[in-house]
Design a protein around this motif. Sequence first.
Motif, PDB file in Angstrom:
ATOM      1  N   UNK A  70     105.278  -4.463 -20.836  1.00  3.77           N
ATOM      2  CA  UNK A  70     104.529  -3.745 -21.859  1.00  3.77           C
ATOM      3  C   UNK A  70     103.773  -4.708 -22.767  1.00  3.77           C
ATOM      4  N   UNK A  71     104.349  -5.835 -23.063  1.00  2.00           N
ATOM      5  CA  UNK A  71     103.664  -6.817 -23.904  1.00  2.00           C
ATOM      6  C   UNK A  71     102.395  -7.323 -23.221  1.00  2.00           C
ATOM      7  N   UNK A  72     102.504  -7.508 -21.900  1.00  2.00           N
ATOM      8  CA  UNK A  72     101.329  -7.967 -21.153  1.00  2.00           C
ATOM      9  C   UNK A  72     100.246  -6.898 -21.136  1.00  2.00           C
ATOM     10  N   UNK A  73     100.684  -5.643 -20.967  1.00  2.00           N
ATOM     11  CA  UNK A  73      99.716  -4.553 -20.991  1.00  2.00           C
ATOM     12  C   UNK A  73      99.048  -4.449 -22.354  1.00  2.00           C
ATOM     13  N   UNK A  74      99.815  -4.646 -23.409  1.00  2.00           N
ATOM     14  CA  UNK A  74      99.258  -4.591 -24.751  1.00  2.00           C
ATOM     15  C   UNK A  74      98.225  -5.700 -24.955  1.00  2.00           C
ATOM     16  N   UNK A  75      98.518  -6.864 -24.385  1.00  2.00           N
ATOM     17  CA  UNK A  75      97.571  -7.968 -24.477  1.00  2.00           C
ATOM     18  C   UNK A  75      96.277  -7.633 -23.741  1.00  2.00           C
ATOM     19  N   UNK A  76      96.435  -7.016 -22.564  1.00  2.00           N
ATOM     20  CA  UNK A  76      95.259  -6.601 -21.800  1.00  2.00           C
ATOM     21  C   UNK A  76      94.456  -5.553 -22.563  1.00  2.00           C
ATOM     22  N   UNK A  77      95.183  -4.692 -23.280  1.00  2.00           N
ATOM     23  CA  UNK A  77      94.502  -3.667 -24.053  1.00  2.00           C
ATOM     24  C   UNK A  77      93.650  -4.294 -25.148  1.00  2.00           C
ATOM     25  N   UNK A  78      94.193  -5.301 -25.822  1.00  2.00           N
ATOM     26  CA  UNK A  78      93.415  -5.981 -26.846  1.00  2.00           C
ATOM     27  C   UNK A  78      92.167  -6.621 -26.261  1.00  2.00           C
ATOM     28  N   UNK A  79      92.337  -7.183 -25.052  1.00  2.00           N
ATOM     29  CA  UNK A  79      91.173  -7.757 -24.377  1.00  2.00           C
ATOM     30  C   UNK A  79      90.150  -6.678 -24.054  1.00  2.00           C
ATOM     31  N   UNK A  80      90.646  -5.511 -23.660  1.00  2.00           N
ATOM     32  CA  UNK A  80      89.756  -4.395 -23.340  1.00  2.00           C
ATOM     33  C   UNK A  80      88.962  -3.969 -24.563  1.00  2.00           C
ATOM     34  N   UNK A  81      89.649  -3.897 -25.696  1.00  2.00           N
ATOM     35  CA  UNK A  81      88.970  -3.510 -26.925  1.00  2.00           C
ATOM     36  C   UNK A  81      87.879  -4.520 -27.274  1.00  2.00           C
ATOM     37  N   UNK A  82      88.195  -5.785 -27.102  1.00  2.00           N
ATOM     38  CA  UNK A  82      87.214  -6.834 -27.392  1.00  2.00           C
ATOM     39  C   UNK A  82      86.004  -6.727 -26.472  1.00  2.00           C
ATOM     40  N   UNK A  83      86.264  -6.438 -25.197  1.00  2.00           N
ATOM     41  CA  UNK A  83      85.172  -6.288 -24.236  1.00  2.00           C
ATOM     42  C   UNK A  83      84.320  -5.068 -24.577  1.00  2.00           C
ATOM     43  N   UNK A  84      84.974  -3.993 -24.986  1.00  2.00           N
ATOM     44  CA  UNK A  84      84.226  -2.801 -25.370  1.00  2.00           C
ATOM     45  C   UNK A  84      83.309  -3.109 -26.546  1.00  2.00           C
ATOM     46  N   UNK A  85      83.805  -3.870 -27.508  1.00  2.00           N
ATOM     47  CA  UNK A  85      82.996  -4.238 -28.658  1.00  2.00           C
ATOM     48  C   UNK A  85      81.790  -5.056 -28.224  1.00  2.00           C
ATOM     49  N   UNK A  86      82.000  -5.982 -27.289  1.00  2.00           N
ATOM     50  CA  UNK A  86      80.886  -6.776 -26.782  1.00  2.00           C
ATOM     51  C   UNK A  86      79.812  -5.884 -26.157  1.00  2.00           C
ATOM     52  N   UNK A  87      80.282  -4.898 -25.394  1.00  2.00           N
ATOM     53  CA  UNK A  87      79.337  -3.994 -24.744  1.00  2.00           C
ATOM     54  C   UNK A  87      78.556  -3.176 -25.781  1.00  2.00           C
ATOM     55  N   UNK A  88      79.244  -2.730 -26.808  1.00  2.00           N
ATOM     56  CA  UNK A  88      78.580  -1.950 -27.853  1.00  2.00           C
ATOM     57  C   UNK A  88      77.561  -2.792 -28.606  1.00  2.00           C
TER      58      UNK A  88
END
Length: 597
Positions: A529-547
């Motif tokens: 779960x910790x790894x998934x949470x880390x991936x989620x943070x990366x996803x949020x960062x990538x989404x921000x880049x796209x926006x």
Amino acid sequence: MTEFANYKAPRANEAVLCEPPASAWARVASKNARLSSTTKSNDTVNNCKQNSDSFSTSEILWSGIPLRDIRSWTRRDAIRFSHCNTNSCSDLTSECSNDSKLWYVSGHQPELFHPGVWYKNFVLYEAAREQNAVSLNVVIDHDAASPVSIAVPTKNDDGSIGSKVVALEGWAGLGTQLESSTESPDLNVPWELTIDHGTLNWQNLQDDVSELLAPLDIRNPLIQKMVPMIRESISSGAPIGKAIAMARHQIERDCGIQNYEVLFSQLAQGRGFAAFVYEILSSIKSFRAIYHRSRNDYRIYHQIKNESQPIPPLAEQSKDGVVWTEAPFWVYSTKSPTRRALWIRHANHRIILSDLHEWESRIDCDADFEAITAWWQSLMRSQVAVRPRALTSTLFMRLAIGDLFVHGIGGGKYDQITDLIIKRWCGIGAPTFAVATATLFLPMKHDAAMSRRTLLTSEARDRLRDHRFNPERLVSNRSSEETQSMRSQVLERIKSIPIGAAKILWHKSLQELKSAIRSSLLEEVHIDQASLASDLQASIAEDLQQKLRSSREYSIAVFPDGWTQKKLQTLAVHSMLADDNHHIVDLVNIGNNSDAK
């Protein structure tokens, strides 16, 4: 129940929304022109005064003046002031006397808006040029001035895209046209009275924006062309709003966009606007009832609960035992530049106007037009301005100037209320308006690898959410029989949800099963779960880049000079090719091979 359209901006790069399509504007405007010259329907409330000489020709009158005359006056004013604004020496007589042409009108506040707003001016001109119409842009300079600031994308040290807001320095020290005024420009002061006496640092704004854009390889941003023009206008005494608007207008003229350009404050000096204001004030009770009924119809349809949305009601209040009614206008002056609501009351056959602060004015309830004109001129000599609010602004422009008004997304939504007001107040079908906008992304390099990473991290986001709330979705054929059995039990229990007290026990046992599945999955497939949470943070960062890369909200000031005008002209030209079945046009591939950053 009245149906209301719900306009949405196109999301794709170089896509436009134009409804009705620009190719149909001449047909729509011609129909609108016939509406404005028609007689009132017999089944409507008698609000706009009718011609008493003949019941068979119940023509629309404002303050005793036929609407057709008001339209002619206001159009002449628009052309005359437009030539003053651009120092043009064209033959005014021939232009003003040509009443046979259709008029396409749009307007916006004098701001550094995004390309979607600017697109309106391009398609306005292109449609008018092709359809032999007159195109006019009205600068809404009676709107409240707001501090100039620009969101600027830039490149961070790690190579990612960031965004910084660059504010125009010195705004807090601004004065107004009356330098002795003690009222700050952040207190609802209109653009037309917001003056820069040398306190604003325009050069720093230009330099800071350009510096932030440089790492993204965006050269020659429009801010570099606009700031010198703005400063020149300000040095000649122009208010900030007019300076910004005229800089943008000159850039349009430089690339062949020849719209007429006028400030609303200039139109408000005319006899036509005086007739409009007096007509509403003299019948405020019936107009207010129509205003509220139309507003409420819109609010009920959209299930709006906030009392101030989309527009606040016209209030009543008592002061010193006297009841005042709020009119749909602002009032301010060089002495007291803060926009205040205009309040009125009728007493002793007179209309009494006040800001309930320190100003009052009076005029007879049955004043003839000569008296109305004299009263209006006396207000101007006293440097007192009566200006319309949002709905009354477009109400005037749609009826007194244009055959077709072109809105953006926001205006197209709220002005459906104006449609109802026109129908109920004037007794005619509301002239159709157009809605036009475009989406244009900054020419930043697209990172394909980053897009692939975004997809991968989005999957991680879904997995983390399922692991927390729906772990049965992660069970596969490779899971143990025990885990698969628990999954089947969860699915069966979801099919039959009990009611009452039994639901509490059902929910508890369901959560216990899900918890057991979650534990089994951790042991079987080592879901961290910790790894998934880390991936989620990366996803949020990538989404921000796209926006940040694909935002349609960046100001035209950060877009490259030349490239932007060419893109918007191309979009406008190709918008003319759309038919009635294609209001949203995706033009992302048009001209891409010939355009360079």
